[in-house]
Design an enzyme around this catalytic site. Structure first.
Site, PDB file in Angstrom:
ATOM      1  N   TYR A  26       0.825  -1.205   0.000  1.00  0.00           N
ATOM      2  CA  TYR A  26       0.000   0.000   0.000  1.00  0.00           C
ATOM      3  C   TYR A  26       0.858   1.253   0.000  1.00  0.00           C
ATOM      4  O   TYR A  26       2.073   1.196   0.189  1.00  0.00           O
ATOM      5  CB  TYR A  26      -0.957  -0.003   1.204  1.00  0.00           C
ATOM      6  CG  TYR A  26      -0.293   0.311   2.530  1.00  0.00           C
ATOM      7  CD1 TYR A  26       0.552  -0.608   3.147  1.00  0.00           C
ATOM      8  CD2 TYR A  26      -0.495   1.532   3.165  1.00  0.00           C
ATOM      9  CE1 TYR A  26       1.168  -0.312   4.350  1.00  0.00           C
ATOM     10  CE2 TYR A  26       0.114   1.833   4.376  1.00  0.00           C
ATOM     11  CZ  TYR A  26       0.943   0.910   4.963  1.00  0.00           C
ATOM     12  OH  TYR A  26       1.556   1.207   6.159  1.00  0.00           O
ATOM     13  N   ARG A  62       8.321   4.110  -4.642  1.00  0.00           N
ATOM     14  CA  ARG A  62       8.328   3.186  -3.491  1.00  0.00           C
ATOM     15  C   ARG A  62       7.274   2.091  -3.680  1.00  0.00           C
ATOM     16  O   ARG A  62       7.497   0.931  -3.325  1.00  0.00           O
ATOM     17  CB  ARG A  62       8.088   3.960  -2.192  1.00  0.00           C
ATOM     18  CG  ARG A  62       8.202   3.071  -0.960  1.00  0.00           C
ATOM     19  CD  ARG A  62       8.145   3.856   0.329  1.00  0.00           C
ATOM     20  NE  ARG A  62       6.843   4.487   0.530  1.00  0.00           N
ATOM     21  CZ  ARG A  62       6.556   5.298   1.555  1.00  0.00           C
ATOM     22  NH1 ARG A  62       7.484   5.578   2.456  1.00  0.00           N
ATOM     23  NH2 ARG A  62       5.356   5.834   1.670  1.00  0.00           N
ATOM     24  N   ARG A  90      -7.284 -20.893  -0.500  1.00  0.00           N
ATOM     25  CA  ARG A  90      -6.264 -20.619   0.516  1.00  0.00           C
ATOM     26  C   ARG A  90      -5.102 -21.603   0.432  1.00  0.00           C
ATOM     27  O   ARG A  90      -5.287 -22.808   0.617  1.00  0.00           O
ATOM     28  CB  ARG A  90      -6.881 -20.651   1.924  1.00  0.00           C
ATOM     29  CG  ARG A  90      -5.879 -20.218   2.997  1.00  0.00           C
ATOM     30  CD  ARG A  90      -6.465 -20.232   4.397  1.00  0.00           C
ATOM     31  NE  ARG A  90      -5.469 -19.768   5.357  1.00  0.00           N
ATOM     32  CZ  ARG A  90      -4.488 -20.526   5.853  1.00  0.00           C
ATOM     33  NH1 ARG A  90      -4.392 -21.799   5.504  1.00  0.00           N
ATOM     34  NH2 ARG A  90      -3.611 -20.034   6.700  1.00  0.00           N
ATOM     35  N   HIS A  94      -0.570 -21.110   0.970  1.00  0.00           N
ATOM     36  CA  HIS A  94       0.448 -20.086   1.174  1.00  0.00           C
ATOM     37  C   HIS A  94       1.194 -19.725  -0.116  1.00  0.00           C
ATOM     38  O   HIS A  94       1.464 -18.566  -0.378  1.00  0.00           O
ATOM     39  CB  HIS A  94       1.452 -20.532   2.243  1.00  0.00           C
ATOM     40  CG  HIS A  94       0.869 -20.557   3.623  1.00  0.00           C
ATOM     41  ND1 HIS A  94      -0.198 -21.345   3.964  1.00  0.00           N
ATOM     42  CD2 HIS A  94       1.199 -19.882   4.738  1.00  0.00           C
ATOM     43  CE1 HIS A  94      -0.504 -21.160   5.229  1.00  0.00           C
ATOM     44  NE2 HIS A  94       0.333 -20.278   5.730  1.00  0.00           N
ATOM     45  N   LYS A  99       6.530  -1.688   2.155  1.00  0.00           N
ATOM     46  CA  LYS A  99       5.298  -1.113   2.698  1.00  0.00           C
ATOM     47  C   LYS A  99       4.167  -2.110   2.479  1.00  0.00           C
ATOM     48  O   LYS A  99       3.389  -2.018   1.530  1.00  0.00           O
ATOM     49  CB  LYS A  99       5.009   0.254   2.053  1.00  0.00           C
ATOM     50  CG  LYS A  99       4.122   1.128   2.930  1.00  0.00           C
ATOM     51  CD  LYS A  99       4.219   2.576   2.545  1.00  0.00           C
ATOM     52  CE  LYS A  99       3.145   3.431   3.214  1.00  0.00           C
ATOM     53  NZ  LYS A  99       3.261   3.566   4.654  1.00  0.00           N
ATOM     54  N   GLU A 101      12.680   2.704  14.097  1.00  0.00           N
ATOM     55  CA  GLU A 101      11.714   3.748  13.728  1.00  0.00           C
ATOM     56  C   GLU A 101      10.508   3.680  14.653  1.00  0.00           C
ATOM     57  O   GLU A 101      10.578   3.042  15.710  1.00  0.00           O
ATOM     58  CB  GLU A 101      11.307   3.577  12.259  1.00  0.00           C
ATOM     59  CG  GLU A 101      10.703   2.209  11.958  1.00  0.00           C
ATOM     60  CD  GLU A 101      10.304   2.013  10.496  1.00  0.00           C
ATOM     61  OE1 GLU A 101      10.190   2.986   9.753  1.00  0.00           O
ATOM     62  OE2 GLU A 101      10.090   0.849  10.121  1.00  0.00           O
ATOM     63  N   LEU A 138      11.271   1.560   7.147  1.00  0.00           N
ATOM     64  CA  LEU A 138      10.607   1.955   5.914  1.00  0.00           C
ATOM     65  C   LEU A 138      11.306   3.202   5.371  1.00  0.00           C
ATOM     66  O   LEU A 138      11.538   4.148   6.137  1.00  0.00           O
ATOM     67  CB  LEU A 138       9.128   2.265   6.175  1.00  0.00           C
ATOM     68  CG  LEU A 138       8.377   2.533   4.880  1.00  0.00           C
ATOM     69  CD1 LEU A 138       7.965   1.217   4.232  1.00  0.00           C
ATOM     70  CD2 LEU A 138       7.162   3.401   5.102  1.00  0.00           C
TER      71      LEU A 138
HETATM   72  N1  PLP Z   1       7.819   4.001   9.013  1.00  0.00           N
HETATM   73  C1  PLP Z   1       6.686   3.285   9.025  1.00  0.00           C
HETATM   74  C2  PLP Z   1       6.671   1.944   9.673  1.00  0.00           C
HETATM   75  C3  PLP Z   1       5.511   3.807   8.429  1.00  0.00           C
HETATM   76  O1  PLP Z   1       4.376   3.083   8.432  1.00  0.00           O
HETATM   77  C4  PLP Z   1       5.549   5.110   7.859  1.00  0.00           C
HETATM   78  C5  PLP Z   1       4.364   5.695   7.239  1.00  0.00           C
HETATM   79  O2  PLP Z   1       3.259   5.264   7.399  1.00  0.00           O
HETATM   80  C6  PLP Z   1       6.764   5.815   7.883  1.00  0.00           C
HETATM   81  C7  PLP Z   1       7.878   5.225   8.455  1.00  0.00           C
HETATM   82  C8  PLP Z   1       6.858   7.192   7.273  1.00  0.00           C
HETATM   83  O3  PLP Z   1       6.783   7.131   5.879  1.00  0.00           O
HETATM   84  P1  PLP Z   1       6.254   8.351   5.007  1.00  0.00           P
HETATM   85  O4  PLP Z   1       7.080   9.532   5.390  1.00  0.00           O
HETATM   86  O5  PLP Z   1       6.486   7.940   3.618  1.00  0.00           O
HETATM   87  O6  PLP Z   1       4.816   8.556   5.351  1.00  0.00           O
END
Ligand code: PLP
Length: 286
Positions: free
Chosen positions: A33, A52, A100, A102, A147, A179, A203
């Site tokens: 997403y 991304r 279903r 995997h 993501k 993070e 991320l």
């Molecule tokens: N890290 C994670 C785990 C996230 O889910 C997000 C955004 O939802 C971010 C960092 C920040 O990413 P962005 O600046 O692209 O929104």
């Protein structure tokens, strides 16, 4: 609210959007997403979000069902069909519907979903007062750079924060900062901004990139390197960044004041630079 969403080629009211229960997004969280902020009806950093998104598709081996031009058109259509000058566009692709099992099914069509919600940028008092955060161990998987819609660990971790009346968690893996549950984390020590390197444990945030670019363009000292837990705990400033939070200062970590307990001088500078940058980009897009 009569929200208009997109599902597999059609726009429809949210309540009419239905997917089969065997969709692998529902069964396995098998999807990717994006969340794109829209200011004054102009998507912010759309090209970077689409890069991304493509990377996420490749990482989990779903053929990207739309071209960048088609995604762009879809985002524009969602914005046009929904209310509000500032919106948050959500795009999701799952591997599709199959019995279903995997292993990947053959010859399935990915499910494509898009919606847009009103975007409320952080309130003035949140920017001026900062937020509370708590520290946790990062127990997510080793592909946090993707993501993915498999967000169970992120939800559990965010709830740990919510249970403590905090807005976000600041996570550590093996003694180093990773993070937040839905944001990147920056630290300031002795006037130097510290940023975690982009690797499989975080991320690659679009807002993170903006902050790093703004720091460099404005000669603010910035160091991109692993940040130890001790450095975070003794930081002068801690920030969280994301497309919806923009840049916010963490002023309390585990009920202990960060620095002076107020958003710091480097934060205030970066917040101003971010707002100015947003305005410039939006003026150019208008
Ligand atoms: N890290 C994670 C785990 C996230 O889910 C997000 C955004 O939802 C971010 C960092 C920040 O990413 P962005 O600046 O692209 O929104």
């Amino acid at each position: 609210m009569s929200e208009i969403v997109y599902l597999n080629g059609e726009f429809m009211p949210l309540e009419d959007a239905k997917i089969p229960v065997l969709d692998r997004g529902f069964i396995f969280g098998d999807g990717v997403y994006e969340v794109i902020p829209v200011y004054s009806r102009h998507p912010f950093r759309l090209a970077e979000h689409l890069v991304r998104f493509e990377r996420s598709h490749q990482a989990i081996r779903i053929p990207n069902p739309l071209t960048d031009a088609e995604w762009t058109r879809l985002v524009q259509d969602l914005v046009a069909r929904n209310a509000g000058e500032d919106q948050s566009v959500y795009l999701q692709v799952t591997r599709g519907v199959a019995k279903r099992d995997h292993a990947f099914p053959k010859n399935v069509k990915p499910t494509v979903f898009g919606m847009s919600n009103p975007l409320s940028t952080p309130a003035g008092e949140t920017v001026d007062g900062g937020i509370h955060a708590i520290t946790t161990i990062d127990y997510r998987w080793l592909r946090c750079d993707v993501k993915s819609t498999s967000l169970l660990a992120n939800c559990l971790l965010r709830q740990v924060a919510a249970d403590a009346d905090a807005l976000e968690v600041v996570m550590f893996r093996d003694g180093f900062l990773t993070e937040g549950s839905s944001s990147n984390v920056f630290v300031v020590k002795n006037g130097v901004i510290l940023a975690t390197p982009k690797n499989n444990l975080v991320l690659p945030g679009i807002t993170y990139d903006v902050v790093v670019e703004l720091a460099r363009a404005n000669s603010l000292p910035i160091d991109v390197r692993p940040i130890s837990e001790a450095e975070v705990r003794s930081a002068d400033e801690i920030w969280v960044t994301s497309s919806t939070k923009e840049v916010l200062a963490v002023t309390t970590l585990n009920e202990t004041a960060v620095g002076t307990g107020k958003p710091g001088a480097v934060f205030r500078r970066m917040h101003q630079l971010y707002q100015d940058y947003k305005r410039t980009v939006m003026r150019q897009a208008a």
